[in-house]
Enzyme design. Sequence first.
Site, PDB file in Angstrom:
ATOM      1  N   LYS A  69      -3.522   1.959   2.386  1.00 27.93           N
ATOM      2  CA  LYS A  69      -2.061   2.580   2.761  1.00 27.93           C
ATOM      3  C   LYS A  69      -2.212   3.719   3.341  1.00 27.93           C
ATOM      4  CE  LYS A  69       2.455   1.365   2.975  1.00 27.93           C
ATOM      5  NZ  LYS A  69       3.854   1.324   2.541  1.00 27.93           N
ATOM      6  N   SER A 146       6.901  -2.623   3.560  1.00 24.65           N
ATOM      7  CA  SER A 146       6.050  -2.126   4.136  1.00 24.65           C
ATOM      8  C   SER A 146       4.807  -1.925   4.497  1.00 24.65           C
ATOM      9  CB  SER A 146       6.282  -0.910   4.407  1.00 24.65           C
ATOM     10  OG  SER A 146       6.237  -0.190   3.290  1.00 24.65           O
ATOM     11  N   SER A 171       8.073  -2.538  -0.994  1.00 26.17           N
ATOM     12  CA  SER A 171       6.367  -2.486   0.028  1.00 26.17           C
ATOM     13  C   SER A 171       5.480  -2.772  -0.779  1.00 26.17           C
ATOM     14  CB  SER A 171       6.436  -1.161   0.489  1.00 26.17           C
ATOM     15  OG  SER A 171       7.523  -0.886   1.926  1.00 26.17           O
TER      16      SER A 171
HETATM   17  N1  GLN Z   1      12.453  -2.340   2.745  1.00 24.43           N
HETATM   18  C1  GLN Z   1      12.907  -0.972   1.954  1.00 24.43           C
HETATM   19  C2  GLN Z   1      12.868   0.367   2.953  1.00 24.43           C
HETATM   20  O1  GLN Z   1      13.026  -0.032   4.039  1.00 24.43           O
HETATM   21  C3  GLN Z   1      11.271  -1.138   1.262  1.00 24.43           C
HETATM   22  C4  GLN Z   1      10.101  -0.416   1.781  1.00 24.43           C
HETATM   23  C5  GLN Z   1       8.847   0.264   0.975  1.00 24.43           C
HETATM   24  O2  GLN Z   1       9.444   0.565  -0.242  1.00 24.43           O
HETATM   25  N2  GLN Z   1       8.429   1.253   1.361  1.00 24.43           N
HETATM   26  O3  GLN Z   1      13.220   0.987   2.154  1.00 24.43           O
END
Ligand code: GLN
Length: 457
Positions: A69, A146, A171
């Site tokens: 990532k 994400s 994410s």
């Molecule tokens: N969807 C969650 C957020 O927007 C989690 C994102 C993540 O785990 N990086 O914060």
Amino acid sequence: MNAIEFVEKARKKEIDIVEHTHKVLEKLEKINREFHYFNTISAELAIQQAEKLAKSPKGKLCGLPVSVKDCICVKGVETTAGSKILKGYKPVFNATAVENAINEGAIIIGKTSQDEFGFGSFNTNTGIDFEIPKNPFDASRVCGGSSGGSAGITQAADFPHISIAESTGGSIACPASFCGIVGITPTYGLVSRYGLIDYASSLDKIGVMAKTADECRMMIDVIKGNDANDSTSLKEDYKEGNVANIAVLKEALDVDETVKKTILSCLEKNGIEYDIISLPLAAKYSNPAYYLIATSEASTNLAKFCGFKYGAEFSLDDSFNALFSNARSACFGKEAKRRILLGTFARMAGFREAFYLKALKARTMIIREYKEAFKHYDLLVCPTMPITSPKIDEISRLSPLKSYMMDVLTVGPNLAGLPHLSITAGFSNRLPVGMMAIADHLNEGALFSFGSGIEQA
Ligand code: GLN
């Protein structure tokens, strides 16, 4: 051939690692043109690593293509966390997880797409000038976020491959569910965060996405471990756990009807018996507590991105203040700006007590509630997401609050630092439905055996 068989063959020199790497890179270029899973394909590094390895093939990941990532540092390869403000930033070191993987013979093939700094659940909050990755099952739909690029390429790859990803509030689980793969988010601290570009330090975990639970375990076993460079990394290892008692979370069944049916019928088909229990605090307060804590931490973590130290450079022809605001205005996307404002507000003098500190208290209560449940159950099971992958153009119509609500099931275990695994329970309208199992701290063993049990069945 799965990743485990591949590594065995590569070690016995039954696979030409260099030739294989070239073929993989060609495929990636082609897939990426349409689906945008990678921000950067690290062809030069991959070939270099393959050539070195071919001379003496060894390691637990010998010759295996591994994607990373984009918020995780890879030495010499552009690492942006999906943000324009980090364009051009090439770390001079590897994140510990990446270093461990390379030491075991991994071939790093590229940096995968994500919501800017991890701010999103659909990978549609990509930074300025970044593309949105498309779901491998239906290109008009999202990969989830994400870590959308990691999930997309894990499903799309017709070659052995594993991805190293990251979760703050879901994410890994969310995109794993939308793309029909397996995602493991380990216990907070099991994998070192050194070299991870922070979103929210008390929540961030590096984890793994793969086609199977066994492949996830193979990678976790390589990247985990105490690290002097990360004071929050744990000295303890995870344990092997048996799965005798399972509870399904009652509040989490208040989701799309087809999602609910798919999860329950998967459990039934596998002959898995379960109780239904209620976790009222986690259900009600996880989401607001998460968004206050995550944005508060993000707003301070992002202060270092000012157009001066890393990545995008701005010239100083005015005051420092002007330089910083120009850089941040020009380079942060809309959602990053929203979260900086929200987080700054939540911890401001005068509001701190009412928002940030209250959220911390709620977090403690939620952790206690989970801990109580684990006195009686080995695993808690629920849908990963309330829906299957939505269309890309549906997302732009969602209000920020509605979009945050989509995380209602994944933020709880993330707030509590609990390990969780998302696996495909079945399909609805030809789209994968993810099922999430949550275990007590350092009980990853139970998650892996639950996952591989379902896969075998
Ligand atoms: N969807 C969650 C957020 O927007 C989690 C994102 C993540 O785990 N990086 O914060």
